[in-house]
Design a protein around this motif. Structure first.
Motif, PDB file in Angstrom:
ATOM      1  N   GLN A 130       0.791  -1.483  -0.005  1.00 43.94           N
ATOM      2  CA  GLN A 130       0.066  -0.110   0.017  1.00 43.94           C
ATOM      3  C   GLN A 130       0.977   1.272   0.032  1.00 43.94           C
ATOM      4  OE1 GLN A 130      -2.663   0.315   3.363  1.00 43.94           O
ATOM      5  NE2 GLN A 130      -3.587   2.011   2.517  1.00 43.94           N
ATOM      6  N   ARG A 131       0.715   2.103  -0.852  1.00 43.02           N
ATOM      7  CA  ARG A 131       1.590   3.397  -0.959  1.00 43.02           C
ATOM      8  C   ARG A 131       1.292   4.305   0.182  1.00 43.02           C
ATOM      9  NH1 ARG A 131       3.899   5.875  -5.090  1.00 43.02           N
ATOM     10  NH2 ARG A 131       3.069   4.452  -6.541  1.00 43.02           N
ATOM     11  N   PRO A 132       2.257   4.330   0.941  1.00 36.53           N
ATOM     12  CA  PRO A 132       2.235   5.212   2.117  1.00 36.53           C
ATOM     13  C   PRO A 132       1.572   6.570   2.067  1.00 36.53           C
ATOM     14  CG  PRO A 132       4.593   5.068   1.642  1.00 36.53           C
ATOM     15  CD  PRO A 132       3.861   4.195   0.525  1.00 36.53           C
ATOM     16  N   MET A 157      19.245  16.690   0.487  1.00 35.68           N
ATOM     17  CA  MET A 157      18.020  16.506  -0.068  1.00 35.68           C
ATOM     18  C   MET A 157      17.184  15.392   0.917  1.00 35.68           C
ATOM     19  SD  MET A 157      16.786  15.412  -3.547  1.00 35.68           S
ATOM     20  CE  MET A 157      16.961  13.664  -3.253  1.00 35.68           C
ATOM     21  N   GLU A 158      16.033  15.893   1.226  1.00 38.08           N
ATOM     22  CA  GLU A 158      15.222  14.875   1.960  1.00 38.08           C
ATOM     23  C   GLU A 158      14.181  14.443   1.123  1.00 38.08           C
ATOM     24  OE1 GLU A 158      13.223  16.393   5.657  1.00 38.08           O
ATOM     25  OE2 GLU A 158      11.952  14.588   5.758  1.00 38.08           O
ATOM     26  N   TRP A 159      14.084  12.860   1.390  1.00 35.87           N
ATOM     27  CA  TRP A 159      12.928  12.131   0.400  1.00 35.87           C
ATOM     28  C   TRP A 159      12.426  11.353   1.348  1.00 35.87           C
ATOM     29  CZ3 TRP A 159      13.824  11.160  -4.976  1.00 35.87           C
ATOM     30  CH2 TRP A 159      13.096  10.567  -5.664  1.00 35.87           C
ATOM     31  N   ALA A 160      10.927  12.010   1.547  1.00 35.31           N
ATOM     32  CA  ALA A 160      10.143  11.505   2.508  1.00 35.31           C
ATOM     33  C   ALA A 160       9.446  10.132   1.827  1.00 35.31           C
ATOM     34  CB  ALA A 160       9.186  12.679   3.003  1.00 35.31           C
ATOM     35  N   PHE A 161       9.406   9.097   3.072  1.00 35.15           N
ATOM     36  CA  PHE A 161       8.541   7.928   2.598  1.00 35.15           C
ATOM     37  C   PHE A 161       7.199   8.150   3.009  1.00 35.15           C
ATOM     38  CE2 PHE A 161      12.832   5.775   3.000  1.00 35.15           C
ATOM     39  CZ  PHE A 161      13.120   5.830   1.749  1.00 35.15           C
ATOM     40  N   ASN A 162       6.941   8.884   4.338  1.00 40.81           N
ATOM     41  CA  ASN A 162       5.878   9.229   4.933  1.00 40.81           C
ATOM     42  C   ASN A 162       6.248  10.165   5.743  1.00 40.81           C
ATOM     43  OD1 ASN A 162       6.712   7.862   7.253  1.00 40.81           O
ATOM     44  ND2 ASN A 162       6.117   5.792   6.507  1.00 40.81           N
ATOM     45  N   GLU A 163       5.363  10.428   6.858  1.00 39.04           N
ATOM     46  CA  GLU A 163       5.527  11.300   7.850  1.00 39.04           C
ATOM     47  C   GLU A 163       6.613  11.069   8.944  1.00 39.04           C
ATOM     48  OE1 GLU A 163       1.679  11.898   9.857  1.00 39.04           O
ATOM     49  OE2 GLU A 163       0.868  12.957   8.421  1.00 39.04           O
ATOM     50  N   SER A 164       6.783   9.838   8.959  1.00 38.29           N
ATOM     51  CA  SER A 164       7.806   9.397  10.049  1.00 38.29           C
ATOM     52  C   SER A 164       9.209   8.749   9.389  1.00 38.29           C
ATOM     53  CB  SER A 164       7.310   8.247  10.873  1.00 38.29           C
ATOM     54  OG  SER A 164       6.100   8.613  11.429  1.00 38.29           O
ATOM     55  N   PHE A 165       9.301   8.510   8.307  1.00 40.27           N
ATOM     56  CA  PHE A 165      10.662   8.151   7.515  1.00 40.27           C
ATOM     57  C   PHE A 165      11.118   8.780   6.496  1.00 40.27           C
ATOM     58  CE2 PHE A 165       8.879   4.575  10.062  1.00 40.27           C
ATOM     59  CZ  PHE A 165      10.077   4.196  10.888  1.00 40.27           C
ATOM     60  N   SER A 166      12.179   9.112   6.460  1.00 41.38           N
ATOM     61  CA  SER A 166      12.776   9.805   5.185  1.00 41.38           C
ATOM     62  C   SER A 166      14.344   9.321   4.921  1.00 41.38           C
ATOM     63  CB  SER A 166      13.019  11.132   5.283  1.00 41.38           C
ATOM     64  OG  SER A 166      11.713  12.128   5.417  1.00 41.38           O
ATOM     65  N   ASP A 170      21.570   9.048   4.690  1.00 41.94           N
ATOM     66  CA  ASP A 170      20.747   8.541   5.931  1.00 41.94           C
ATOM     67  C   ASP A 170      19.500   8.016   5.911  1.00 41.94           C
ATOM     68  OD1 ASP A 170      23.184   8.885   7.134  1.00 41.94           O
ATOM     69  OD2 ASP A 170      22.783  11.086   7.721  1.00 41.94           O
ATOM     70  N   GLY A 171      19.033   7.175   6.611  1.00 39.11           N
ATOM     71  CA  GLY A 171      17.701   7.063   6.997  1.00 39.11           C
ATOM     72  C   GLY A 171      17.355   7.798   8.245  1.00 39.11           C
ATOM     73  N   ALA A 172      16.205   8.501   8.145  1.00 41.52           N
ATOM     74  CA  ALA A 172      15.770   9.454   9.137  1.00 41.52           C
ATOM     75  C   ALA A 172      14.495   8.988   9.730  1.00 41.52           C
ATOM     76  CB  ALA A 172      15.867  10.738   8.696  1.00 41.52           C
ATOM     77  N   TYR A 173      14.351   8.813  10.998  1.00 37.53           N
ATOM     78  CA  TYR A 173      13.050   8.702  11.800  1.00 37.53           C
ATOM     79  C   TYR A 173      12.834  10.029  12.188  1.00 37.53           C
ATOM     80  CZ  TYR A 173       9.445   7.443  15.253  1.00 37.53           C
ATOM     81  OH  TYR A 173       8.223   7.292  16.002  1.00 37.53           O
ATOM     82  N   LYS A 174      11.498  10.522  11.970  1.00 40.88           N
ATOM     83  CA  LYS A 174      11.401  11.923  12.287  1.00 40.88           C
ATOM     84  C   LYS A 174      10.002  11.749  13.520  1.00 40.88           C
ATOM     85  CE  LYS A 174      10.009  12.572   7.804  1.00 40.88           C
ATOM     86  NZ  LYS A 174       9.566  13.013   6.825  1.00 40.88           N
ATOM     87  N   LEU A 175      10.425  12.699  14.444  1.00 41.92           N
ATOM     88  CA  LEU A 175       9.598  12.850  15.830  1.00 41.92           C
ATOM     89  C   LEU A 175       9.046  14.281  15.919  1.00 41.92           C
ATOM     90  CD1 LEU A 175       8.724  10.884  18.003  1.00 41.92           C
ATOM     91  CD2 LEU A 175      10.739  12.060  19.268  1.00 41.92           C
ATOM     92  N   LYS A 176       7.944  14.627  15.786  1.00 41.58           N
ATOM     93  CA  LYS A 176       7.393  16.011  15.831  1.00 41.58           C
ATOM     94  C   LYS A 176       7.229  16.229  17.231  1.00 41.58           C
ATOM     95  CE  LYS A 176       5.062  16.803  11.519  1.00 41.58           C
ATOM     96  NZ  LYS A 176       3.872  17.256  10.648  1.00 41.58           N
ATOM     97  N   THR A 177       7.753  17.348  17.730  1.00 39.99           N
ATOM     98  CA  THR A 177       7.947  17.966  19.045  1.00 39.99           C
ATOM     99  C   THR A 177       6.596  18.719  19.339  1.00 39.99           C
ATOM    100  OG1 THR A 177       9.152  19.932  18.412  1.00 39.99           O
ATOM    101  CG2 THR A 177      10.145  17.875  19.220  1.00 39.99           C
TER     102      THR A 177
END
Lengths: 260, 229
Positions: free
Chosen positions: A255-257, B65-74, B102-109
């Motif tokens: 599923q595409r995120p 450059m940030e390549w975002a997979f979703n809200e939490s991972f880039s 780098d893989g990044a896990y993002k945490l919104k504060t």
């Protein structure tokens, strides 16, 4: 904005560091192999107060504490063994004629690697302040095949009175010459012309010098294990497998995120 | 063997996520930074007394450059370079540059900034160059002329890196990142550290809005089809 102030502060803190290193031969010769042995001659060291085994042990520590620690260098010096040599290594001058410039004595040519021997020749050690002498005496083009280190074993030598740590750093300095480096003008570097009893690690000049002559070549070269074990093909297979694995996983229907 | 292990870790951490990145995600933003680089932490003697280096301020520039997979991972590919510096002899130049991913896990504060936990790897290169000549230095009881290098030499190292970044609402972030050289080698394993400030440009905001709209429509269509089957 606040961050402009931060940048201004950062720029004020920036400093320029300085380096300088030299060679001890005009062609910048270096050992071709990544792994170089350091052996000790079986000729006695009567005035140094240490045995050949102890000298070899000091040499082993010298390479491990100093030259083998450089992360940007592919050179790995290894503690060798006590090897049988001619008695000329104990008695003869290291050069035929004057020391500067030095024409290596053909009787003392080291066929491969680095050899440490104790020596009593007066022409080598005109002063008691001279602790040791090193000449890369087997060079073909820019390829270094062998180098000879002679320790001053005269009765009035100053090597014997040094602490163990300083003996190690003196040997490390001479090994630095044996791998092709010249002196550094600054006293924070091992290759400074004087021995310093507070020496603990390499300085920037030493690190840059050994990196220049023996740059690490990861991922495909430089590390002996890759070349020697013919694992270059293994690495390429790994590369292909990784992409194959990546492509295979991608081919599944995920599923595409959702992206905010 | 050690090199193969390092190469394998490098492949897993960098190339595999990049393979995914081409299929998924989108560019979140592009950033440029200034900072400093400390190499060989605690391994270099820096004065006659025997002190070792702890923190250097070698100037560094970076672009990523940030390549975002979703809200939490880039995935964050980065290029960084230290400014070329002259040596004690002005002919000797030295600089380092890096290609990292780098893989990044993002945490919104709660203050609506974002904390990034970073881990990845890449290639670190160092170039040393000089135009030759010689230098007269003390040698034994007299002096001698020692040749200077004539040419350049570049070392290449695979590195693993880890770090933390805080991105505020004002389009800038602060970053601290550690790098491990020769992870699998006890002989010459080494740690380096970079820190800096980055400015972010959301260059692809319009494209992202369109992509999000398109994705939302697709999802709604899919949901509608499933619902009416």
């Amino acid at each position: 904005m606040d961050y402009k102030k931060q940048v201004a502060l950062l720029l004020m803190l920036l400093s320029t560091q300085v380096w300088s290193f030299t060679f001890n031969n005009s062609v910048g010769a270096s050992f071709e192999n990544d792994e170089v042995r350091v052996d000790v001659s079986n000729q006695t060291c009567s005035q140094l107060g240490i045995t050949q085994s102890e000298l070899l042990s000091l040499a082993g520590e010298a390479v491990n504490i100093y030259w083998n620690s450089v992360h940007t260098s592919r050179l790995e010096l290894t503690k060798g063994s006590i090897v049988s040599t001619s008695s000329l290594f104990r008695t003869d001058p290291i050069c035929s004629g004057s020391l500067n410039p030095c024409i290596p004595n053909p009787d003392l040519i080291v066929p491969s690697g680095i050899l440490i021997a104790c020596n009593t020749n007066a022409a080598n050690f005109a002063s008691t302040a001279v602790l040791a002498l090193t000449v890369p005496n087997n060079i073909s083009g820019d390829k270094l095949n062998g180098a000879l280190i002679l320790i001053n074993d005269n009765a009035s030598n100053q090597f014997a009175g040094k602490s163990r740590e300083e003996k190690i750093s003196i040997l490390a300095h001479e090994i630095g010459h044996a791998i092709g480096l010249g002196h550094s003008p600054v006293d924070d570097s091992l290759m400074f012309h004087l021995s310093i009893d507070t020496r603990q690690a390499l300085g920037w000049d030493d690190i840059d010098g050994v990196t220049y002559l023996y740059p690490s070549e990861q991922p495909l070269g430089g590390c002996g294990s890759i070349e020697n074990q013919n694992s270059k093909s293994g690495f390429l297979i790994g590369l292909l497998l990784t992409f194959f694995l990546g492509s295979s996983i991608r081919s599944f229907k995920f599923q595409r995120p959702r992206i905010a | 063997m050690k090199s193969r292990l390092t190469a394998t870790i490098f492949l897993c951490l960098v190339l595999l996520p990049m393979a995914f990145a081409t299929e998924w995600g989108q560019i979140e933003d592009v950033s440029f930074g200034v900072g400093s680089f400390t190499e060989h932490i605690n391994q270099v003697q820096i004065d006659r007394a025997g002190s070792r280096n702890s923190f250097d301020l070698t100037p560094m520039l970076s672009a990523n450059m940030e390549w975002a997979f979703n809200e939490s991972f880039s995935l964050i590919p980065e290029f960084a370079i230290t400014l070329p510096e002259s040596g004690r002899d002005p002919n000797i130049k030295r600089f380092s540059y890096f290609f990292l991913a780098d893989g990044a896990y993002k945490l919104k504060t709660e203050s609506s900034g974002i904390i990034y936990f970073l881990a990845g790897g890449g290639l670190a290169l160092k170039t040393l160059s000089s135009s030759g000549g010689s230098e007269t230095l003390q040698n034994g009881t007299g002096t001698a002329s020692f040749p200077l290098p004539d040419g350049s030499s570049t070392s290449r190292n695979l590195v693993l890196d880890f770090g933390i970044k805080y991105k505020s609402n004002y389009d800038f972030s602060v970053l601290g990142k550690g790098m491990v050289y020769n992870l699998s080698s006890s002989r010459n394993r080494s740690f380096s550290f970079m820190m800096g400030v980055n400015w972010h440009w959301d260059l692809f905001a319009d494209a992202r809005v369109k992509t999000n709209q398109r994705n939302r429509i697709k999802r709604e269509e899919k949901d509608w089809i499933i619902k009416n089957k």
